[in-house]
Design an enzyme around this catalytic site. Structure first.
Site, PDB file in Angstrom:
ATOM      1  N   HIS A  23       0.852  -1.199   0.000  1.00  0.00           N
ATOM      2  CA  HIS A  23       0.000   0.000   0.000  1.00  0.00           C
ATOM      3  C   HIS A  23       0.887   1.250   0.000  1.00  0.00           C
ATOM      4  CE1 HIS A  23      -2.740   3.123   1.335  1.00  0.00           C
ATOM      5  NE2 HIS A  23      -3.714   2.357   0.867  1.00  0.00           N
ATOM      6  N   GLU A  62      -4.250   1.892  -7.010  1.00  0.00           N
ATOM      7  CA  GLU A  62      -4.673   2.952  -6.099  1.00  0.00           C
ATOM      8  C   GLU A  62      -3.777   4.173  -6.283  1.00  0.00           C
ATOM      9  OE1 GLU A  62      -6.873   0.977  -2.601  1.00  0.00           O
ATOM     10  OE2 GLU A  62      -4.774   1.174  -2.043  1.00  0.00           O
TER      11      GLU A  62
HETATM   12  P1  PGA Z   1      -9.861   5.726   0.864  1.00  0.00           P
HETATM   13  O1  PGA Z   1      -8.623   4.735   1.038  1.00  0.00           O
HETATM   14  O2  PGA Z   1     -10.978   4.919   0.280  1.00  0.00           O
HETATM   15  O3  PGA Z   1     -10.173   6.197   2.257  1.00  0.00           O
HETATM   16  O4  PGA Z   1      -9.411   6.817  -0.059  1.00  0.00           O
HETATM   17  C1  PGA Z   1      -8.312   3.879  -0.028  1.00  0.00           C
HETATM   18  C2  PGA Z   1      -7.102   3.049   0.251  1.00  0.00           C
HETATM   19  O5  PGA Z   1      -6.103   3.528   0.795  1.00  0.00           O
HETATM   20  O6  PGA Z   1      -7.131   1.851  -0.097  1.00  0.00           O
END
Ligand code: PGA
Length: 257
Positions: free
Chosen positions: A102, A174
């Protein structure tokens, strides 16, 4: 079509009692409205903090339609790695999925392409699903380099895998500029090209290609409609159980359409 993966990482939120309430609420909802199964066409998953892993595992119960994950795991099976948790330990606690790479871990905790590669291999070695997160910064995007950057991140983490191993990996795209309080929701137009680049390379070869970053109840259906997207990975919107249940319903409707 394979099932749409709809899941959340709680990041560093929720006490045990809050986590219990969320997990019990989900189990009750599935029991009363879906006969204890997942919504048709949907693969739910939840990734609590380490401290809540066994608690949530117990609430979900054996043979749950909801997959359970951890937010990180070390690449070694055991040893002198203070503060770390291994894949076998995560598995022992009930996890089936390991979130890897992540952007918050890359930014704050020194995660690199090399460590993501080692962690993907460790998860696969123990039969867990690696959920590999990739995404570019605002600077990279502004310079027009999004697709090349994320393809590099993915290729580095997945280097050397056999076809069979690759088929057990889930990728979550992401973009950093779209994540969290500091992010802004991406438009569909912005996502088409990077997802096409990933899709051309990985659709049909991996177990899923998810989108994550400011997913909310207004944009979820549109995001699921982008070509190659087979699920959503959600933070804030899903931390409240009602939000998560809404997302499951949106995904079920999308799968049925
Ligand atoms: P968020 O986080 O939906 O709060 O933007 C997404 C993530 O970090 O996977």
């Amino acid at each position: 079509m394979s099932r749409l993966w709809i899941g959340t990482s709680w990041k560093m939120t929720k006490t045990l009692s809050e986590g219990r309430a969320w997990a019990r609420g989900l189990v009750d909802h599935l029991a009363t409205t879906h006969d204890g199964q997942a919504p048709a066409g949907v693969q739910p998953f939840v990734i609590p903090s380490f401290t809540a892993t066994t608690t949530v595992a117990e609430i979900l119960g054996e043979d749950s339609p909801v997959l359970l994950g951890v937010q990180n795991a070390h690449w070694e099976d055991a040893g002198a790695w203070t503060g770390e948790v291994s894949v076998p330990q995560a598995k022992d606690a009930g996890a089936q999925v390991v979130e890897i790479g992540h952007s918050e871990r890359r930014e704050h905790f020194g995660e690199t392409v090399e460590t993501t590669r080692l962690k993907v291999a460790a998860a696969l070695r123990h039969g867990l699903t690696p959920l590999l997160c990739i995404g570019e910064s605002a600077e990279v995007k502004e310079a027009g380099g999004s697709s090349a950057f994320i393809l590099d991140q993915a290729a580095g983490a997945l280097e050397g895998l056999s076809e069979e191993e690759l088929s057990r990996v889930v990728i979550a795209y992401e973009p950093i500029w779209a994540i969290g309080e500091k992010g802004r929701p991406a438009t569909v137009e912005e996502l088409v090209e990077p997802l096409a680049a990933l899709g051309e390379k990985y659709t049909g070869k991996v177990a899923g290609l998810l989108y994550g970053g400011s997913v909310n109840l207004e944009n979820a259906a549109d995001l699921l409609g982008i070509e190659h997207v087979t699920g959503l990975f959600v933070g804030r919107t899903a931390w409240k159980l009602e939000g998560y249940l809404e997302l499951l319903a949106i995904a079920q409707a999308h799968a049925a359409a």
